[in-house]
Design a protein around this motif. Structure first.
Motif, short mmCIF file in Angstrom:
data_model
loop_
_atom_site.label_atom_id
_atom_site.label_comp_id
_atom_site.label_asym_id
_atom_site.label_seq_id
_atom_site.Cartn_x
_atom_site.Cartn_y
_atom_site.Cartn_z
N ALA A 93 0.85 -1.21 0.00
CA ALA A 93 0.00 0.00 0.00
C ALA A 93 0.88 1.25 0.00
N ASP A 97 -3.60 4.98 -1.22
CA ASP A 97 -4.25 3.70 -0.94
C ASP A 97 -4.94 3.73 0.42
N ASN A 143 -9.76 1.55 -3.61
CA ASN A 143 -8.31 1.66 -3.39
C ASN A 143 -7.83 0.92 -2.13
N LYS A 145 -6.19 -1.93 -0.03
CA LYS A 145 -5.14 -2.88 -0.42
C LYS A 145 -5.03 -4.09 0.50
N LEU A 174 -8.56 -9.14 -1.71
CA LEU A 174 -7.56 -8.52 -0.83
C LEU A 174 -6.95 -9.56 0.11
N LYS A 231 -4.56 -4.26 -8.67
CA LYS A 231 -4.47 -3.69 -7.31
C LYS A 231 -3.04 -3.68 -6.78
N PHE A 232 -2.21 -4.58 -7.30
CA PHE A 232 -0.88 -4.76 -6.71
C PHE A 232 0.23 -4.60 -7.76
#
Ligand code: PLP
Length: 422
Positions: A93, A97, A143, A145, A174, A231-232
């Protein structure tokens, strides 16, 4: 190997003629014969040691033992529990985030998240630990994480419903990060309940003798980063600061820890000292024996305190009266920890007089070592929190936190009795 054997022999199985004890490699650096070999190490093309901030053989032995204890895939040591929690979250993050965390947190973690990491542009939503899955889901944003919680919170002793938090995290793509400092893997192995990443302040029971400050991060290797690669990006897209390496492609299930070492440790430091790792390992060798004794002593003392008219309330998950009892039986069937919290009739003033009269039990900013100690969180560890934040963290102003050691329980009860009479 079963848990007790891992405590004693995990991480280091010496070959013929090698030292029985893990050697302390007290060296910052490592020598190589060719420049090319060193270049390959820097480029992450070859495994090997070159600088202790990144990796050290003693640290790796102890990290391997903790990883085995947690049933994880890869792990690393850090210089403190604070750096373990910071790295664990910051590894995935960054600015802009968001993280959803249980509000039942150690005061230092709460500060780290809502003050320091907030300044870095990461926002946190803190939810009551027993929030329903619907309430947790409602806090998750595009957003977000990760989700974060303490398996057994310090000092409120809330038991996290790991399966519910993990289920909710996974339903939203997540990972769930949990701090397993208080139960230790002897009493709970969160990965078996769906947690993805486990952190520790090894300063506590793992060390158990109050001789070193340390932390650890263990990754289960179970979270599929590539399935949620948008997301990552830090794990799933090229890292230009490492010649374009894509951690998930190059290191598979080891991606998260490899990135955490290669980037977080490289840039932020906070590495464990090899001597501290050695001390930590000495503690780990008796973890299974000590944790059992901490828990049996604490159970007896919690029952004793509950029987006293001077005591207004006792919080210990092992008590049938505890609202945490059902969750504790599920997640912590062998015992929760040696930590008990309670309130005395007469509030803060009486708590202070009682604490000052103790002889064997010491006033110390610590929990989870062999010697019994006591603290008043509202005056000590949590003094920076407002009354509202104290309430959210489950820390009433009259709360006394007692960390029961492994002494003879009768001696401890005698000391508590004489201090109450005083
Ligand atoms: N996590 C928990 C649950 C803790 O109790 C603590 C310290 O008390 C920490 C993290 C921070 O660990 P350290 O003091 O090793 O930095």
């Amino acid at each position: 190997m079963k848990l007790d054997t891992i405590c004693v022999q995990g991480g280091w199985q010496p070959k013929n003629g090698e030292p029985r004890m893990p050697p302390i490699v007290q060296s910052t650096t490592f020598k190589y014969a060719s420049s090319d070999e060193m270049a390959k190490l820097f480029a992450l093309e070859k495994a090997g040691y070159f600088y202790t901030r990144l990796q050290n053989p003693t640290n790796d032995i102890v990290a391997a033992k903790i990883t085995q204890l947690e049933g994880g895939y890869a792990g690393m040591l850090t210089s403190s529990g604070q750096s373990a929690n910071f790295f664990a979250v910051f590894n995935i993050a960054g600015a802009g985030d968001h993280v959803v965390a249980s509000s039942a947190l150690y005061g230092g973690t709460s500060n780290l998240f809502t003050v320091t990491m907030a300044k870095m542009g990461i926002s946190f939503t803190l939810l009551p630990p027993h929030s329903s899955e619907e309430e947790i889901a409602a806090a998750i944003r595009p957003n977000t994480k990760c989700l974060f919680g303490e398996v057994l919170s310090n000092p409120s002793l809330d038991v996290l419903d790991i399966e519910a938090w993990a289920h909710c995290a996974h339903a939203h793509g997540l990972p769930l990060i949990v701090d397993n400092t208080f139960p230790t893997p002897i009493n709970c192995r969160p990965i078996a309940f769906g947690a993805d990443i486990v952190t520790h302040s090894t300063t506590k029971y793992m060390d158990g003798h109050a001789v070193q400050v340390g932390g650890a991060i263990v990754d289960s290797g179970n979270f599929d980063w590539m399935a949620h690669k948008e997301k990552f990006p830090g794990l799933c897209e090229p890292d230009e600061s490492y010649h374009g390496v894509v951690y998930t492609e190059r290191f598979g299930k080891g991606a998260y820890i490899l990135k955490c070492v290669a980037q977080m440790m490289r840039d932020l430091g906070s590495c464990a000292a090899p001597m501290n790792a050695f001390f930590l390992n000495m503690g780990l060798e008796s973890l299974h024996l000590r944790v059992a004794r901490h828990c049996s002593n604490a159970q007896r003392i919690a029952e004793f305190l509950e029987s006293l008219p001077e005591v207004s309330w006792v919080n210990y998950p092992g008590l049938a009266s505890s609202p945490q009892h059902a969750l504790a039986q599920k997640y912590l069937p062998k015992g929760s920890s040696g930590v008990i919290s309670f309130g005395l009739k007469g509030g803060r003033a009486r708590a202070v007089r009682f604490m000052d009269a103790l002889r064997l039990v010491a006033i110390a900013t610590h929990v989870a070592d062999a010697r019994t100690c006591i603290l008043h969180p509202a005056s000590h560890t949590h003094q920076q929190l407002t009354d509202e934040q104290l309430a959210a963290a489950g820390v009433p102003p009259d709360m006394i936190r007692l960390s029961i050691g492994i002494e003879d329980c009768d001696d401890l009860i005698d000391d508590l009795k004489q201090a109450l009479n005083a």
